[in-house]
Every structure is written in structure tokens, then in C-alpha cells.
Motif scaffolding. Structure first.
Motif, short mmCIF file in Angstrom:
data_model
loop_
_atom_site.label_atom_id
_atom_site.label_comp_id
_atom_site.label_asym_id
_atom_site.label_seq_id
_atom_site.Cartn_x
_atom_site.Cartn_y
_atom_site.Cartn_z
N SER A 45 0.82 -1.22 0.00
CA SER A 45 0.00 0.00 0.00
C SER A 45 0.86 1.27 0.00
CB SER A 45 -0.91 0.01 1.23
OG SER A 45 -1.70 -1.14 1.27
N ARG A 47 0.56 5.86 -1.19
CA ARG A 47 -0.20 6.98 -1.74
C ARG A 47 0.50 7.41 -3.02
NH1 ARG A 47 -4.12 10.13 -0.11
NH2 ARG A 47 -3.99 9.53 2.06
N VAL A 54 -4.83 6.28 -2.83
CA VAL A 54 -4.17 5.17 -2.16
C VAL A 54 -4.20 3.98 -3.11
CG1 VAL A 54 -4.35 3.53 -0.25
CG2 VAL A 54 -4.75 5.97 0.15
N ASP A 87 -9.83 6.59 -3.90
CA ASP A 87 -9.97 8.00 -3.55
C ASP A 87 -10.65 8.01 -2.18
OD1 ASP A 87 -10.87 10.62 -3.13
OD2 ASP A 87 -11.27 10.95 -5.26
N CYS A 88 -9.88 8.21 -1.13
CA CYS A 88 -10.41 8.11 0.22
C CYS A 88 -11.45 9.18 0.54
CB CYS A 88 -9.28 8.16 1.24
SG CYS A 88 -8.20 6.70 1.18
N LYS A 89 -11.26 10.39 0.02
CA LYS A 89 -12.22 11.48 0.29
C LYS A 89 -13.57 11.20 -0.36
CE LYS A 89 -8.81 15.05 0.99
NZ LYS A 89 -8.13 16.22 0.46
N LYS A 91 -14.59 8.25 -1.32
CA LYS A 91 -14.98 6.85 -1.07
C LYS A 91 -15.29 6.14 -2.38
CE LYS A 91 -16.68 7.62 3.62
NZ LYS A 91 -15.45 7.60 4.26
N VAL A 128 -12.37 0.21 1.23
CA VAL A 128 -12.11 1.65 1.35
C VAL A 128 -11.89 2.02 2.81
CG1 VAL A 128 -13.15 3.94 1.08
CG2 VAL A 128 -13.31 2.28 -0.78
N THR A 129 -12.72 1.53 3.69
CA THR A 129 -12.58 1.82 5.12
C THR A 129 -11.24 1.33 5.65
OG1 THR A 129 -14.97 1.74 5.45
CG2 THR A 129 -13.59 1.44 7.40
N CYS A 132 -8.09 3.13 3.86
CA CYS A 132 -7.98 4.57 4.12
C CYS A 132 -7.76 4.90 5.58
CB CYS A 132 -9.23 5.28 3.61
SG CYS A 132 -9.38 5.24 1.80
N ALA A 135 -4.17 5.94 5.90
CA ALA A 135 -3.64 6.49 4.64
C ALA A 135 -2.64 7.63 4.87
CB ALA A 135 -4.79 6.97 3.76
#
Length: 141
Positions: A45, A47, A54, A87-89, A91, A128-129, A132, A135
Motif C-alpha cells: 500500500s 499513496r 491510495v 480515492d479516500c475522500k 470513497k 475503502v474503510t 484509508c 492512509a
């Protein structure tokens, strides 16, 4: 003769030390009725500096199988999975490459121009949860 023994000793130590650098798979999905579970490789993993996303490697494996069956990396006899950009923001996520024993991993150079889709399935939301959550501490590449 001493030089040969020293070289052999060094090779032996290196061979023993290599498994310590193996992938660290973290399960994120529920176990299916067939005993399968998705995991992602926390060692892979990172960024992506160009996109801010991520990037993780995920794979599926059989829980409790002996001998162990997956998750494994690309090229392994039991390796079935993909590389995902998240894309963590927003989701949202997208698969940027996949692999199986008969298909090597190939990631297109143009993946950063594609649009990620909102995570809708339970497995995608769980990924995603999980991916991130830490992250901010991931290395950037």
C-alpha cells in the motif's frame, strides 16, 4: 576453504532472512459461504503522488486451508487478485490491474486519467474503510 564456507554461510543467512520480507495480508471482507475472504497487502500500500489516491494490492484466499491457498502475489500459483486505486475522500475506487496464475499483472500507464466509481458493495466499502484508515501514514510514490 574458509572463503567458501563464509560465502555459503552468508547465503544461508540471506535465505533464512528473505521470508521476513513477505507480504502482510490484512483481511477486510466477510468470509463467504465457500470459505473465501478478500485481503489487501499492507506492505504494498502507498499513496500515489500524482493522483493522491491510495494504491493497494488485493487478493482472495481460502481461509484455514492447508496447505495455505492465497492470497498471493502476482505470478504465484494461487495468486488471484488486483491492484486498486482508492480515492479516500470520495470513497471511490477503481481496479487498475488484475492477475491470476494464467494472467500476469499489467497496469496501464493511463490509469490516473480514469474516473473512480463510488464504492457500493459491502466488500468495496470495507476495502475503502480498511485501506484509508491509515492512509496519512502511507509512503508516497
Amino acid at each position: 576453504m574458509r572463503l567458501a564456507l563464509a560465502a555459503l554461510s552468508a547465503l544461508s543467512i540471506a535465505a533464512v532472512a528473505l521470508p521476513a520480507a513477505a507480504e502482510t495480508w490484512k483481511p477486510y471482507s466477510a468470509v463467504s459461504d465457500k470459505g473465501l475472504q478478500w485481503s489487501y497487502d499492507t506492505d504494498y500500500s502507498y499513496r500515489d503522488t500524482a493522483s493522491g489516491m491510495v494504491v493497494i494490492q488485493q487478493a482472495i484466499g481460502k481461509v484455514g486451508a492447508s496447505p495455505r491457498v492465497g492470497p498471493s502475489a502476482p505470478g504465484a500459483a494461487d495468486g488471484v487478485g488486483s491492484v486498486v486505486a482508492i480515492d479516500c475522500k470520495a470513497k471511490a475506487l477503481m481496479i487498475i490491474g488484475s492477475y491470476s496464475p494464467s494472467k500476469p499483472l499489467v497496469i496501464a500507464d493511463t490509469w490516473r486519467t480514469a474516473k473512480a466509481a463510488k464504492a457500493t458493495s459491502a466488500d468495496d466499502k470495507a476495502l475503502v474503510t480498511a485501506a484509508c484508515a491509515g492512509a496519512d501514514q502511507l509512503p508516497s510514490k
